[in-house]
Motif scaffolding. Structure first.
Motif, PDB file in Angstrom:
ATOM      1  N   PRO A 125       0.645  -1.402  -0.160  1.00 34.51           N
ATOM      2  CA  PRO A 125      -0.067  -0.175   0.155  1.00 34.51           C
ATOM      3  C   PRO A 125       0.767   1.361   0.049  1.00 34.51           C
ATOM      4  CG  PRO A 125      -1.011  -1.678   1.581  1.00 34.51           C
ATOM      5  CD  PRO A 125       0.260  -2.329   1.037  1.00 34.51           C
ATOM      6  N   LEU A 126       2.178   1.016   0.539  1.00 32.01           N
ATOM      7  CA  LEU A 126       2.795   2.386   0.601  1.00 32.01           C
ATOM      8  C   LEU A 126       3.419   2.746  -0.886  1.00 32.01           C
ATOM      9  CD1 LEU A 126       4.879   2.167   3.809  1.00 32.01           C
ATOM     10  CD2 LEU A 126       2.896   3.853   3.247  1.00 32.01           C
ATOM     11  N   HIS A 127       3.251   1.815  -1.813  1.00 32.12           N
ATOM     12  CA  HIS A 127       3.532   1.846  -3.254  1.00 32.12           C
ATOM     13  C   HIS A 127       2.244   2.290  -4.131  1.00 32.12           C
ATOM     14  CE1 HIS A 127       7.012  -0.058  -1.745  1.00 32.12           C
ATOM     15  NE2 HIS A 127       7.662   0.593  -2.524  1.00 32.12           N
ATOM     16  N   PHE A 128       1.094   2.252  -3.393  1.00 30.18           N
ATOM     17  CA  PHE A 128      -0.054   2.590  -4.010  1.00 30.18           C
ATOM     18  C   PHE A 128      -0.223   3.970  -4.680  1.00 30.18           C
ATOM     19  CE2 PHE A 128      -3.173  -0.932  -1.901  1.00 30.18           C
ATOM     20  CZ  PHE A 128      -2.410  -1.769  -2.549  1.00 30.18           C
ATOM     21  N   THR A 129      -0.868   4.259  -5.682  1.00 34.66           N
ATOM     22  CA  THR A 129      -1.332   5.616  -6.015  1.00 34.66           C
ATOM     23  C   THR A 129      -2.207   6.127  -4.817  1.00 34.66           C
ATOM     24  OG1 THR A 129      -3.210   5.059  -7.348  1.00 34.66           O
ATOM     25  CG2 THR A 129      -0.872   5.003  -8.561  1.00 34.66           C
ATOM     26  N   LEU A 133      -4.967   3.792  -2.729  1.00 31.77           N
ATOM     27  CA  LEU A 133      -5.093   3.651  -1.328  1.00 31.77           C
ATOM     28  C   LEU A 133      -6.227   4.159  -1.005  1.00 31.77           C
ATOM     29  CD1 LEU A 133      -3.588   3.241   1.308  1.00 31.77           C
ATOM     30  CD2 LEU A 133      -2.754   5.623   1.370  1.00 31.77           C
ATOM     31  N   GLU A 134      -7.103   5.066  -1.669  1.00 30.89           N
ATOM     32  CA  GLU A 134      -8.351   5.548  -1.269  1.00 30.89           C
ATOM     33  C   GLU A 134      -9.372   4.526  -1.360  1.00 30.89           C
ATOM     34  OE1 GLU A 134      -9.357   8.421   0.319  1.00 30.89           O
ATOM     35  OE2 GLU A 134      -7.176   8.816   0.464  1.00 30.89           O
ATOM     36  N   LEU A 135      -9.338   3.538  -1.957  1.00 36.70           N
ATOM     37  CA  LEU A 135     -10.073   2.322  -2.109  1.00 36.70           C
ATOM     38  C   LEU A 135     -10.465   1.730  -1.057  1.00 36.70           C
ATOM     39  CD1 LEU A 135      -8.893   0.604  -5.669  1.00 36.70           C
ATOM     40  CD2 LEU A 135     -11.025   1.722  -5.123  1.00 36.70           C
ATOM     41  N   PHE A 136      -9.369   1.586  -0.121  1.00 42.12           N
ATOM     42  CA  PHE A 136      -9.330   1.041   1.286  1.00 42.12           C
ATOM     43  C   PHE A 136      -9.974   1.640   2.359  1.00 42.12           C
ATOM     44  CE2 PHE A 136      -6.692  -1.179  -1.634  1.00 42.12           C
ATOM     45  CZ  PHE A 136      -6.831  -2.708  -1.495  1.00 42.12           C
ATOM     46  N   LYS A 137     -10.277   3.036   2.058  1.00 44.98           N
ATOM     47  CA  LYS A 137     -10.706   3.859   3.174  1.00 44.98           C
ATOM     48  C   LYS A 137     -11.928   3.380   3.955  1.00 44.98           C
ATOM     49  CE  LYS A 137     -10.970   8.896   4.035  1.00 44.98           C
ATOM     50  NZ  LYS A 137     -10.851  10.128   3.507  1.00 44.98           N
ATOM     51  N   THR A 145      -1.695   1.381   7.062  1.00 42.21           N
ATOM     52  CA  THR A 145      -0.773   1.880   6.069  1.00 42.21           C
ATOM     53  C   THR A 145      -0.462   3.208   6.502  1.00 42.21           C
ATOM     54  OG1 THR A 145      -2.011   0.717   4.314  1.00 42.21           O
ATOM     55  CG2 THR A 145      -0.829   2.719   3.567  1.00 42.21           C
ATOM     56  N   LEU A 146      -1.307   4.170   6.920  1.00 47.53           N
ATOM     57  CA  LEU A 146      -1.027   5.572   7.204  1.00 47.53           C
ATOM     58  C   LEU A 146      -0.076   5.397   8.448  1.00 47.53           C
ATOM     59  CD1 LEU A 146      -4.583   7.411   7.030  1.00 47.53           C
ATOM     60  CD2 LEU A 146      -2.547   7.245   5.404  1.00 47.53           C
ATOM     61  N   ASP A 147      -0.458   4.848   9.355  1.00 47.15           N
ATOM     62  CA  ASP A 147       0.348   4.525  10.579  1.00 47.15           C
ATOM     63  C   ASP A 147       1.938   4.152  10.310  1.00 47.15           C
ATOM     64  OD1 ASP A 147      -1.555   5.321  12.129  1.00 47.15           O
ATOM     65  OD2 ASP A 147      -2.095   3.367  12.735  1.00 47.15           O
ATOM     66  N   ARG A 148       1.929   3.024   9.256  1.00 45.40           N
ATOM     67  CA  ARG A 148       3.363   2.702   8.757  1.00 45.40           C
ATOM     68  C   ARG A 148       4.006   3.820   8.043  1.00 45.40           C
ATOM     69  NH1 ARG A 148       4.732  -3.338   6.237  1.00 45.40           N
ATOM     70  NH2 ARG A 148       4.057  -3.786   8.492  1.00 45.40           N
ATOM     71  N   GLU A 149       3.473   4.449   7.377  1.00 45.93           N
ATOM     72  CA  GLU A 149       4.026   5.686   6.437  1.00 45.93           C
ATOM     73  C   GLU A 149       4.506   6.458   7.406  1.00 45.93           C
ATOM     74  OE1 GLU A 149       3.195   8.527   2.565  1.00 45.93           O
ATOM     75  OE2 GLU A 149       1.538   7.903   4.071  1.00 45.93           O
ATOM     76  N   LEU A 150       3.815   6.938   8.289  1.00 48.67           N
ATOM     77  CA  LEU A 150       4.280   7.974   9.433  1.00 48.67           C
ATOM     78  C   LEU A 150       5.480   7.502  10.179  1.00 48.67           C
ATOM     79  CD1 LEU A 150       3.407  10.714  11.002  1.00 48.67           C
ATOM     80  CD2 LEU A 150       2.118   9.345  12.673  1.00 48.67           C
ATOM     81  N   GLU A 362      -8.672   1.355 -16.010  1.00 50.03           N
ATOM     82  CA  GLU A 362      -7.546   2.139 -16.483  1.00 50.03           C
ATOM     83  C   GLU A 362      -6.962   3.239 -15.151  1.00 50.03           C
ATOM     84  OE1 GLU A 362      -8.940   4.690 -19.468  1.00 50.03           O
ATOM     85  OE2 GLU A 362      -9.270   2.850 -21.010  1.00 50.03           O
ATOM     86  N   LYS A 363      -7.634   3.206 -14.184  1.00 52.13           N
ATOM     87  CA  LYS A 363      -7.425   3.832 -13.014  1.00 52.13           C
ATOM     88  C   LYS A 363      -6.666   3.247 -11.844  1.00 52.13           C
ATOM     89  CE  LYS A 363      -9.449   7.544 -10.111  1.00 52.13           C
ATOM     90  NZ  LYS A 363     -10.609   8.144  -9.560  1.00 52.13           N
ATOM     91  N   PHE A 364      -6.986   1.769 -12.147  1.00 52.58           N
ATOM     92  CA  PHE A 364      -6.447   0.936 -10.914  1.00 52.58           C
ATOM     93  C   PHE A 364      -5.634  -0.107 -11.643  1.00 52.58           C
ATOM     94  CE2 PHE A 364     -10.435   2.848  -9.287  1.00 52.58           C
ATOM     95  CZ  PHE A 364      -9.772   3.728  -8.293  1.00 52.58           C
ATOM     96  N   ARG A 365      -4.319  -0.452 -11.164  1.00 55.69           N
ATOM     97  CA  ARG A 365      -3.657  -1.426 -11.718  1.00 55.69           C
ATOM     98  C   ARG A 365      -4.269  -2.832 -11.165  1.00 55.69           C
ATOM     99  NH1 ARG A 365       1.978   0.527  -9.297  1.00 55.69           N
ATOM    100  NH2 ARG A 365       0.661   1.245  -7.591  1.00 55.69           N
ATOM    101  N   PRO A 366      -4.255  -3.803 -11.986  1.00 52.82           N
ATOM    102  CA  PRO A 366      -4.683  -4.962 -11.906  1.00 52.82           C
ATOM    103  C   PRO A 366      -4.352  -5.835 -10.854  1.00 52.82           C
ATOM    104  CG  PRO A 366      -3.907  -5.047 -14.292  1.00 52.82           C
ATOM    105  CD  PRO A 366      -3.480  -3.899 -13.500  1.00 52.82           C
ATOM    106  N   GLU A 367      -3.245  -5.773 -10.228  1.00 52.09           N
ATOM    107  CA  GLU A 367      -2.822  -6.242  -9.013  1.00 52.09           C
ATOM    108  C   GLU A 367      -3.253  -5.578  -7.801  1.00 52.09           C
ATOM    109  OE1 GLU A 367      -0.875  -4.891 -11.286  1.00 52.09           O
ATOM    110  OE2 GLU A 367       1.098  -5.183 -11.023  1.00 52.09           O
ATOM    111  N   VAL A 368      -3.631  -4.221  -7.556  1.00 47.82           N
ATOM    112  CA  VAL A 368      -4.359  -3.626  -6.564  1.00 47.82           C
ATOM    113  C   VAL A 368      -5.947  -4.121  -6.528  1.00 47.82           C
ATOM    114  CG1 VAL A 368      -4.872  -1.472  -5.777  1.00 47.82           C
ATOM    115  CG2 VAL A 368      -2.625  -1.662  -6.882  1.00 47.82           C
ATOM    116  N   GLN A 369      -6.319  -3.998  -8.001  1.00 43.48           N
ATOM    117  CA  GLN A 369      -7.850  -4.644  -8.064  1.00 43.48           C
ATOM    118  C   GLN A 369      -7.957  -5.726  -7.284  1.00 43.48           C
ATOM    119  OE1 GLN A 369     -10.036  -3.821 -11.719  1.00 43.48           O
ATOM    120  NE2 GLN A 369      -8.264  -2.734 -12.522  1.00 43.48           N
TER     121      GLN A 369
END
Length: 422
Positions: A125-129, A133-137, A145-150, A362-369
């Protein structure tokens, strides 16, 4: 898909072989758009070592710390004794990219790093656009993910500042992308240091540390794949100059088939956050729930079919009963109140879950989907099983009341009655 026997994979093989390890001679690297993998170039029997790594090539916190300090000239004012394993290993790996192979003999893992996926190939998720990432909100994964990034950015800033004090140019080159890439290697490829014991174990304890084992980490994951690890020491059955760890597969592998490791039972939340992939209908999926107001902040991981729900249920029930009362003495009112409270917790989780809708390809990569669908399906299935669990507890309350001569009839849709009353 093509088999690769040339650089950089052949360099990794030679590097390990020269140190006393290496891959089975009837295996090879294969690569396609999804990444690299290890395949059998001939039929392989079961119960054979397929790859081994000498201890001297394993990246530990101690190895990384000693190498970093040596590269930086062994500064006397080291004030980072509290660095985590990720900080030392992340700095060690990053210095490989910053300094270059010909500039320092203290950095000894260029052959290993050359075979690992680059930043654009990583899918945690830290490599998501931002859109991905907003898909998982609304999910636990989004907050994690936000905690890990911080946390990781704070670590990176400490590491970069330390390097910059010694060499400002290196500090300026120590980018967030480098530290993120190194941290992702550690989260997705590390093993617990307990694997290095004479009796190797994947069970992590407070005393174990994450370590990177070149070569052994080249195999992808297959759930429930029967494997084992063997540590060989000098003067034992196999003559070796230093200890080494070997991975053994306990199933035969046909020619051209992939060799798999087993990372252990992990829910999709952990696989996505740490590894960047998911499994469909993962039997090990969990939902994390926390009882509001709990003094110790205890969390419960509930699995499919409400596995593990009993502990949460007992905690909720005990909070609603008179102090000192045993759980087996709960009244039907206690049980109904606890079931309602648990249902409200579950419903709040359900309300926050993103809907399972078709995504813009086109907006979301297949692996992320795929990760999105697998993760949300698992979360929804577990929450539904918790609703069913609450329903069974309600039936227990009804039966208990009936034994006391009270005929309870629960309204299946109280909200609808409220609308009619209005």
């Amino acid at each position: 898909m093509s088999t690769i026997q040339s650089s950089p994979y052949s360099r990794l093989q030679s590097w390990l072989t020269n140190a006393g390890g290496g891959f089975h001679p009837e295996t090879g690297f294969s690569q396609d758009i999804a990444g690299s993998r290890i395949i059998a170039t001939e039929d392989l029997e079961k119960d054979i070592p397929v790859v081994s790594c000498p201890f001297s090539k394993i990246i530990t916190k101690t190895l990384a710390r000693e190498a970093v300090l040596q590269v930086l000239g062994n500064p006397s004012d080291v004030d980072n004794e509290d660095w985590t394993e990720r900080q030392w290993i992340g700095t060690y790996l990053s210095l490989h990219w910053i300094i270059g192979e010909s500039e320092s003999t203290a950095l000894g893992h260029y052959e290993y790093l050359a075979t690992l996926p680059g930043p654009k190939q990583l899918r945690t998720p830290l490599h998501f656009t931002q859109d991905e990432l907003e898909l998982f909100k609304g999910t636990n994964l989004y907050g994690a993910t936000l905690d890990r990034e911080l946390d990781w950015k704070k670590e990176w800033d400490e590491c970069r500042s330390f390097v910059a004090k010694i060499n400002n140019q290196w500090g300026e080159s120590f980018s967030w992308e480098k530290y993120l890439t190194a941290g992702t290697y550690l989260s997705s490829r590390s093993f617990p240091s307990s694997l290095l014991n004479k009796n190797p174990s994947l069970i992590a304890t407070p005393s174990t540390e994450p370590v990177l084992i070149p070569g052994v980490d080249s195999l992808n994951h297959a759930r429930a794949q029967p494997v084992s690890w063997v540590v060989t020491y000098p003067m034992e059955e196999e003559p070796v100059s230093e200890p080494k760890i070997s991975l053994i597969l306990h199933t035969p592998i046909a020619k051209e088939q992939e060799l798999f490791n087993n990372y252990g039972p992990k829910p999709n939340s952990e696989l996505i956050l740490g590894y960047g992939f998911s499994l469909p209908a993962n039997p090990d999926d969990t939902v994390v729930l926390k009882l509001g107001g709990a003094i110790d902040g205890k969390k419960w991981e509930i699995g499919r079919d409400a596995r593990g729900a009993e502990g949460l249920w007992k905690e909720i029930l005990s909070t609603l009963m008179e102090p000192g009362t045993e759980l087996e003495d709960a009244t039907y009112e206690d049980i109904l109140d606890a079931a309602e409270m648990m249902q409200e917790m579950v419903q709040a989780k359900i309300d926050r879950l993103p809907p399972l809708v078709a995504l813009n390809k086109e907006k979301f990569r297949p692996e992320v989907q795929s990760m999105f669908y697998h993760y949300i399906e698992g979360q929804a299935a577990i929450l539904q099983s918790l609703f069913d669990f609450c329903g069974m507890r309600e039936q227990e309350a009804i039966e208990l009341a009936r034994k006391q001569g009270i005929n309870l009839v629960l309204d299946p849709n109280p909200e609808a009655d409220e609308e009619e009353d209005q």
